[in-house]
Write a protein that holds these residues in place. Structure first.
Motif, PDB file in Angstrom:
ATOM      1  N   TRP A  74      39.856  30.411  42.507  1.00  0.00           N
ATOM      2  CA  TRP A  74      38.555  30.265  41.830  1.00  0.00           C
ATOM      3  C   TRP A  74      38.706  30.517  40.331  1.00  0.00           C
ATOM      4  N   LEU A  75      39.428  31.571  39.978  1.00  0.00           N
ATOM      5  CA  LEU A  75      39.655  31.904  38.569  1.00  0.00           C
ATOM      6  C   LEU A  75      40.575  30.880  37.897  1.00  0.00           C
ATOM      7  N   ARG A  76      41.611  30.437  38.602  1.00  0.00           N
ATOM      8  CA  ARG A  76      42.549  29.475  38.031  1.00  0.00           C
ATOM      9  C   ARG A  76      41.842  28.168  37.667  1.00  0.00           C
ATOM     10  N   ARG A  77      40.899  27.735  38.513  1.00  0.00           N
ATOM     11  CA  ARG A  77      40.149  26.511  38.210  1.00  0.00           C
ATOM     12  C   ARG A  77      39.311  26.680  36.946  1.00  0.00           C
ATOM     13  N   ARG A  78      38.770  27.847  36.692  1.00  0.00           N
ATOM     14  CA  ARG A  78      37.923  28.078  35.541  1.00  0.00           C
ATOM     15  C   ARG A  78      38.716  28.360  34.259  1.00  0.00           C
ATOM     16  N   LEU A  79      39.877  28.993  34.418  1.00  0.00           N
ATOM     17  CA  LEU A  79      40.659  29.405  33.260  1.00  0.00           C
ATOM     18  C   LEU A  79      41.760  28.406  32.894  1.00  0.00           C
ATOM     19  N   GLY A  80      42.239  27.665  33.873  1.00  0.00           N
ATOM     20  CA  GLY A  80      43.319  26.723  33.615  1.00  0.00           C
ATOM     21  C   GLY A  80      44.671  27.387  33.433  1.00  0.00           C
ATOM     22  N   CYS A  81      44.778  28.633  33.834  1.00  0.00           N
ATOM     23  CA  CYS A  81      46.040  29.381  33.660  1.00  0.00           C
ATOM     24  C   CYS A  81      46.235  30.295  34.866  1.00  0.00           C
ATOM     25  N   SER A  82      47.301  30.028  35.601  1.00  0.00           N
ATOM     26  CA  SER A  82      47.548  30.796  36.821  1.00  0.00           C
ATOM     27  C   SER A  82      47.835  32.272  36.535  1.00  0.00           C
ATOM     28  N   GLU A  83      48.570  32.543  35.458  1.00  0.00           N
ATOM     29  CA  GLU A  83      48.922  33.936  35.140  1.00  0.00           C
ATOM     30  C   GLU A  83      47.689  34.753  34.760  1.00  0.00           C
ATOM     31  N   THR A  84      46.836  34.177  33.917  1.00  0.00           N
ATOM     32  CA  THR A  84      45.613  34.885  33.529  1.00  0.00           C
ATOM     33  C   THR A  84      44.707  35.066  34.737  1.00  0.00           C
ATOM     34  N   ALA A  85      44.643  34.038  35.585  1.00  0.00           N
ATOM     35  CA  ALA A  85      43.829  34.132  36.805  1.00  0.00           C
ATOM     36  C   ALA A  85      44.341  35.262  37.697  1.00  0.00           C
ATOM     37  N   ALA A  86      45.654  35.385  37.821  1.00  0.00           N
ATOM     38  CA  ALA A  86      46.230  36.459  38.645  1.00  0.00           C
ATOM     39  C   ALA A  86      45.885  37.827  38.064  1.00  0.00           C
ATOM     40  N   ASP A  87      45.991  37.946  36.735  1.00  0.00           N
ATOM     41  CA  ASP A  87      45.651  39.221  36.080  1.00  0.00           C
ATOM     42  C   ASP A  87      44.186  39.586  36.312  1.00  0.00           C
ATOM     43  N   LEU A  88      43.288  38.613  36.125  1.00  0.00           N
ATOM     44  CA  LEU A  88      41.863  38.899  36.285  1.00  0.00           C
ATOM     45  C   LEU A  88      41.496  39.159  37.744  1.00  0.00           C
ATOM     46  N   ALA A  89      42.191  38.499  38.669  1.00  0.00           N
ATOM     47  CA  ALA A  89      41.952  38.774  40.093  1.00  0.00           C
ATOM     48  C   ALA A  89      42.330  40.226  40.403  1.00  0.00           C
ATOM     49  N   SER A 118      27.907  38.986  51.056  1.00  0.00           N
ATOM     50  CA  SER A 118      28.685  37.808  50.675  1.00  0.00           C
ATOM     51  C   SER A 118      29.836  38.274  49.791  1.00  0.00           C
ATOM     52  N   PRO A 119      30.997  38.551  50.390  1.00  0.00           N
ATOM     53  CA  PRO A 119      32.107  39.111  49.616  1.00  0.00           C
ATOM     54  C   PRO A 119      32.548  38.218  48.459  1.00  0.00           C
ATOM     55  N   ARG A 120      32.511  36.921  48.660  1.00  0.00           N
ATOM     56  CA  ARG A 120      32.960  36.025  47.590  1.00  0.00           C
ATOM     57  C   ARG A 120      31.990  36.043  46.417  1.00  0.00           C
ATOM     58  N   ALA A 121      30.705  36.109  46.684  1.00  0.00           N
ATOM     59  CA  ALA A 121      29.717  36.201  45.602  1.00  0.00           C
ATOM     60  C   ALA A 121      29.894  37.532  44.863  1.00  0.00           C
ATOM     61  N   TYR A 122      30.140  38.590  45.621  1.00  0.00           N
ATOM     62  CA  TYR A 122      30.362  39.924  45.053  1.00  0.00           C
ATOM     63  C   TYR A 122      31.581  39.916  44.129  1.00  0.00           C
ATOM     64  N   LEU A 123      32.693  39.369  44.627  1.00  0.00           N
ATOM     65  CA  LEU A 123      33.917  39.330  43.837  1.00  0.00           C
ATOM     66  C   LEU A 123      33.784  38.402  42.634  1.00  0.00           C
ATOM     67  N   SER A 124      33.129  37.260  42.822  1.00  0.00           N
ATOM     68  CA  SER A 124      33.001  36.322  41.706  1.00  0.00           C
ATOM     69  C   SER A 124      32.098  36.885  40.608  1.00  0.00           C
ATOM     70  N   ILE A 154      31.912  40.089  39.717  1.00  0.00           N
ATOM     71  CA  ILE A 154      32.778  41.005  38.963  1.00  0.00           C
ATOM     72  C   ILE A 154      33.768  40.202  38.123  1.00  0.00           C
ATOM     73  N   ALA A 155      34.368  39.168  38.730  1.00  0.00           N
ATOM     74  CA  ALA A 155      35.363  38.352  38.034  1.00  0.00           C
ATOM     75  C   ALA A 155      34.750  37.618  36.841  1.00  0.00           C
TER      76      ALA A 155
END
Length: 169
Positions: free
Chosen positions: A26-41, A59-65, A67-68
């Protein structure tokens, strides 16, 4: 480990195992960077771990998103601040350019200032900036904003409390 801590650890562990991959994607699609997405996750799950109570979202995904998203906005704000600072720095003659360490300290200070201001009402932000950046006296601020000096003083107390929270909590 206490029973409450063990329960919290198990709930976060389950949340992590079940949704880490989804959150990273979800983060990688928004950021375009796998490393940054991993850090933010990872930062998202750290935030969950630091909460005083165990998360029990419907809704765990809504909760996590949620925060993310906050972490993602902070990431973008930091990038924008750094970019603006670097652009301003590029305009300076070479001998006046600060070292990389000084640049880092300035960016960190700007981020702290942004965090302080984010936690204040608009009027208090104005008063704080007029006092600290413009160097105006309380009487001058009061006249400029058409309020009494007592309101300026109270606003500055709230500002100093916010500074303390950001810097020391």
């Amino acid at each position: 480990m206490s029973e409450v801590n063990a329960m919290l650890h198990n709930q976060v562990d389950s949340l992590y195992r079940d949704h880490r991959g989804w959150l990273h994607h979800w983060l990688r699609r928004r950021l375009g960077c796998s490393e940054t997405a991993a850090d933010l996750a990872q930062d998202t799950f750290i935030r969950v771990l630091l909460k005083e109570t165990a998360p029990q979202p419907d809704s765990p995904r809504a909760y996590l998103s949620t925060i993310a998203k906050g972490l993602m906005f902070n990431h973008w704000r930091r990038q924008a601040l750094e970019q603006a600072y670097l652009e301003m720095l590029a305009l300076q003659p070479e001998p006046e350019s600060p070292s990389l360490e000084e640049q880092h300290l300035v960016v960190e200070t700007l981020l702290q200032l942004a965090q302080i201001l984010d936690g204040l009402p608009h009027r208090d932000q104005q008063i704080f900036l007029m006092a600290r950046l413009d160097g105006l006296k309380y009487q001058e601020i009061a006249e400029h904003l058409n309020i009494n000096v007592n309101r300026v003083q109270k606003a500055m107390v709230r500002c100093m409390q916010q500074c303390y929270r950001v810097l020391y909590d």
